[in-house]
Design a protein around this motif. Structure first.
Motif: not given
Length: 841
Positions: A462-466, A592-593, A636-640
């Motif tokens: 998922m993409l995380l903003q700020n 989280i990258i 950032s992109v979070m991978t689960i």
């Protein structure tokens, strides 16, 4: 041996007798006896000294006071010797660092001279091009690029490969110690004798490149051996296979390698390389290990494209290792790659074009591994739970490798893709490979044997903003109940630890909380390995299938919000109490990258304001347009990825459970991430959903009325009559106000904005914090002494002290006031605390 007599006693003669004088002389036999006792007990008591005199007749004619003086002087000499040795070591280190800095200064001066010359050249050509518009200018917006020379295809015979190797060596050295690449200091790095090293990233060159130099307390041959074993320190390295080895006439070695790297996220394919590695010894005794991709040879070794991998290119890179005076090594590292950014979605391309990310993941990882091993050699001590640092490092590497294996799901390891349920947000993989399950099918002392014969992995990105990755990771670590399902955790532990393994049922209990037991930090505190103890409540002791308390081995990294471009990871796996080195592990967790290299400027003390951000309207109608206008907004992109062991006949049920579980985690993370985003702090005029309820307005009125009743003054200086204005005024009060339940173990139920900032938590996670947890020993004693007065008199004033936030940070406060909060029937509803003039220490 002459010893000074501090007590003014007479010295002994050559036979040890006492004379009137200033010194005492001991015979060699007497000194030997004293030294023997010193090594057994450096600071003997008077009784032990008298016992020594009785046991050693040779010391019988020496006064006990003189023996005491001898031990004092002996300890002083030992202390001086250790201090002298330490200072010599520091001096050697500083001398080597000074030499390294002088070399770096010379290189920078050459780089400046080149830049001045190029600038002058560009200015002249620019002037000519403006005068004569028919002349083609070689200047493009003032930018220049250092390109790697394109050699014609060469034959792959030993002579041809040696030619490629020598060219690789020359180009590598020009990057490591010359000016072939324009290096700029990596943001956030502070060079010094205690830093990881001098780290720089490229500016204006092909691909991505990073360079580091530093000191390590290992011999050059040992350093080269460690760095060649890339799988031991580069967590993204899946495998390195040696295809061929060719010795050279000069004593060097040419190796042909095939290397595979894991993909860091589900949104991009993995990378592989076909490499030539050249190892040699230079005339000055320095060791060089350099590498480059083999992509320009005729009739040479070839590796056809591999499914699920993208062939990337390594430009001349490597390690220059020089012996250091007094021991140790000075090392220069260069990593230069073209990661084929065009093969990934556009949103991920900044990651594959970031030299900062390359420096963090690869270059600095090599230096940290060397420094950690050097520390292990110099301090071969045993850490927590009786394990040496190397063994704990192996555990952390197993966690990371297992997580990467599940995340990538390669078919040659037995993973197969399952169909989705019509929505592509969660990917399900199943692995029935016997090798994968061999470690899980073990017998236990209770007579059961685990019969799980398959492993399922549910993964999503998922993409995380700020959202600062480090802050989000810390929240996920500290507040597991915010996103985890206790039943799922219990099932995962039972599936590995004991059998037979049943699907989740009524016998599974709930968790009362978590206890974090740190195992070890790495040298720069980049990683934290710990054991999480999840306490099960409401569980039958007779149940032999489920353990009463569940243990998770957990790895945390990237928790420093000030580090630039750092990947944050939280990886965990159920374990049993033995924590054996070969214990079966099924790692799950989060990665989280950051996709932007700009530095976060958010204040960590103001990031956990979930209450002011969780508005029903905001969550339901959030859009990306709001984030676009935020100054310095980052992505950032979070991978689960979560793994579950199960019996094959339960596959359909476990698949449904895993898919729903990961979707619930995604929803929880989105909700928390929205609150942690600095863009939402202080931007909403209204109060959020938790505070907008009628219960919140009633509680605010009760708090103010009770304070007025007990203290005789108003809590809020100016507030309207309406309940909404009272709640707003209480919420924005400058002092930290928080309520706790009236139970045997009080837990917090409400806090205003300052209270949440002080505790570094959220309204939702507030209930996980007990009252005694935030006080130190002195504060708990004060609270216990004042508690009866609170219950009888209704209020108490507590003197200032130190307390702790939920993140473990110390907080000082000037004073605290506690009072009972009465409801409409004048019955005690809760206890309210107000901390005046608090601040983080």
């Amino acid at each position: 041996m002459s010893m000074s007599c501090k007590n003014g006693g007479a010295p002994t003669s050559s036979t040890g007798s006492m004379d009137n004088g200033k010194y005492v002389r001991y015979t060699p036999e007497q000194v030997e006896a004293l030294e023997r006792l010193y090594h057994e007990c450096p600071k003997p008591s008077s009784i032990r000294r008298q016992q020594l005199i009785r046991e050693c007749p040779i010391l019988s004619n020496i006064d006990p006071k003189q023996i005491k003086v001898w031990f004092q002087n002996r300890r002083c000499r030992e202390k001086q010797r250790k201090e002298s040795s330490r200072l010599q070591s520091v001096n050697k280190k500083l001398t080597a660092m000074n030499k390294l800095l002088m070399e770096e200064n010379d290189r920078l001066q050459k780089q400046v001279s080149n830049l001045v010359y190029e600038n002058t050249y560009f200015r002249q050509n620019n002037a000519l091009s403006t005068k004569d518009t028919s002349c083609e200018s070689v200047v493009t917006s003032g930018q220049h690029h250092h390109l790697t020379p394109q050699h014609p295809p060469r034959d792959a015979s030993p002579a041809g490969l040696l030619s490629i190797a020598e060219d690789t060596l020359t180009e590598f050295l020009s990057k490591a110690t010359g000016t072939a690449v324009e290096w700029v200091q990596m943001p956030g790095m502070k060079p010094g004798p205690d830093s990881v090293g001098i780290v720089a990233i490229s500016h204006g060159c092909t691909g991505v490149a990073a360079r580091a130099c530093g000191l390590v307390g290992l011999e050059p041959t040992r350093v080269a051996e460690i760095l060649k074993d890339r799988s031991s320190w580069f967590r993204d390295c899946r495998s390195v296979d040696v295809l061929n080895v060719l010795p050279t006439t000069s004593g060097g070695t040419i190796e042909l390698l095939y290397m595979q790297l894991y993909a860091p996220t589900t949104l991009a394919p993995a990378r592989d390389f076909l490499l030539l590695r050249y190892s040699s010894v230079m005339d000055d005794g320095s060791l060089v290990v350099c590498e480059r991709s083999l992509s320009n040879t005729q009739n040479g070794p070839s590796m056809p494209p591999v499914q699920n991998f993208v062939r990337a290119e390594m430009l001349p890179s490597g390690h220059l290792i020089r012996p250091c005076d007094g021991g140790g090594s000075i090392i220069h590292i260069v990593d230069h790659m073209n990661l084929e950014a065009s093969s990934v979605p556009e949103v991920l391309r900044p990651l594959y074009k970031s030299s900062t990310a390359l420096a963090q993941k690869t270059t600095m990882a090599a230096l940290r591994q060397l420094r950690q091993i050097a520390l292990d050699v110099s301090q071969s001590n045993v850490t927590n739970m009786g394990r040496r640092p190397a063994a704990l490092r192996v555990l952390s590497q197993r966690l990371t490798r297992g997580f990467n294996e599940a995340l990538n799901g390669f078919s040659d390891e037995g993973w197969s893709l399952m169909g989705n349920d019509g929505i592509d947000d969660v990917t399900i993989l199943v692995n029935s490979n016997p090798d994968k399950l061999m470690g899980l099918n073990v017998s236990f002392t209770n007579g059961y044997t685990s019969v799980s014969n398959a492993v399922l992995c549910a993964k999503a990105s998922m993409l995380l903003q700020n959202v600062p990755p480090a802050i989000l990771l810390r929240f996920l670590r500290e507040h597991r109940s915010e996103w985890a399902d206790s039943n799922i955790d219990a099932y995962s532990a039972a599936a590995i630890k004991v059998g037979p393994c049943n699907f989740i049922g009524s016998q599974v209990g709930n968790f009362g909380g978590q206890v974090i037991l740190p195992l070890a930090h790495t040298i720069e505190h980049e990683e934290l390995l710990e054991v999480i103890k999840l306490e099960v409540v409401g569980h039958s002791p007779e149940d032999a299938i489920m353990p009463r308390d569940l243990l998770l081995l957990q790895l945390c990294s990237g928790m420093d919000e000030n580090a630039v471009g750092t990947c944050a990871e939280l990886i965990f796996a159920p374990i049993d109490a033995s924590l054996a080195d070969d214990a079966p592990l099924l790692p799950s967790g989060f990665r989280i990258i950051p996709l932007d290299s700009c530095k976060e400027n958010s204040s960590p003390s103001r990031t956990l304001d979930l209450a002011s951000a969780l508005e029903t309207k905001t969550i339901g109608n959030k859009s990306s347009s709001g984030d676009a206008v935020i100054s310095g907004a980052t992505r950032s992109v979070m991978t689960i990825a979560f793994q579950f062991a199960f019996e094959s006949h339960m596959q359909e049920n476990v698949t449904t459970m895993a898919r729903q579980y990961v979707r619930s985690i995604i929803s929880s993370v989105q909700r928390v991430a929205l609150a942690l985003s600095p863009s939402h702090l202080g931007t909403h005029g209204g109060l959020g959903s938790p505070l907008g309820t009628p219960e919140a307005h009633i509680l605010a009125r009760w708090i103010c009325q009770s304070y007025r009743s007990y203290m005789g003054v108003e809590l809020l200086k100016s507030s309207g009559e309406g309940s909404e204005s009272v709640l707003k005024a209480l919420w924005h009060h400058s002092d930290a106000i928080m309520c706790c339940s009236m139970k045997a173990l009080p837990v917090f139920t409400f806090a205003n904005q300052a209270g949440l900032d002080m505790l570094e938590t959220t309204l939702v996670a507030l209930q996980d914090i007990t009252l005694e947890k935030i006080f130190d020993d002195h504060g708990r004693k004060n609270l216990c002494s004042e508690f009866p007065q609170i219950m009888q008199q209704g209020f108490a004033c507590i003197q200032g002290g130190i307390c702790l936030s939920s993140m473990g940070r110390p907080i000082s406060y000037e004073r605290a006031v506690a009072w009972k909060v009465l409801n409409e029937d004048d019955n005690a509803h809760c206890i309210c605390f107000m901390f005046v003039n608090w601040s983080f220490v």
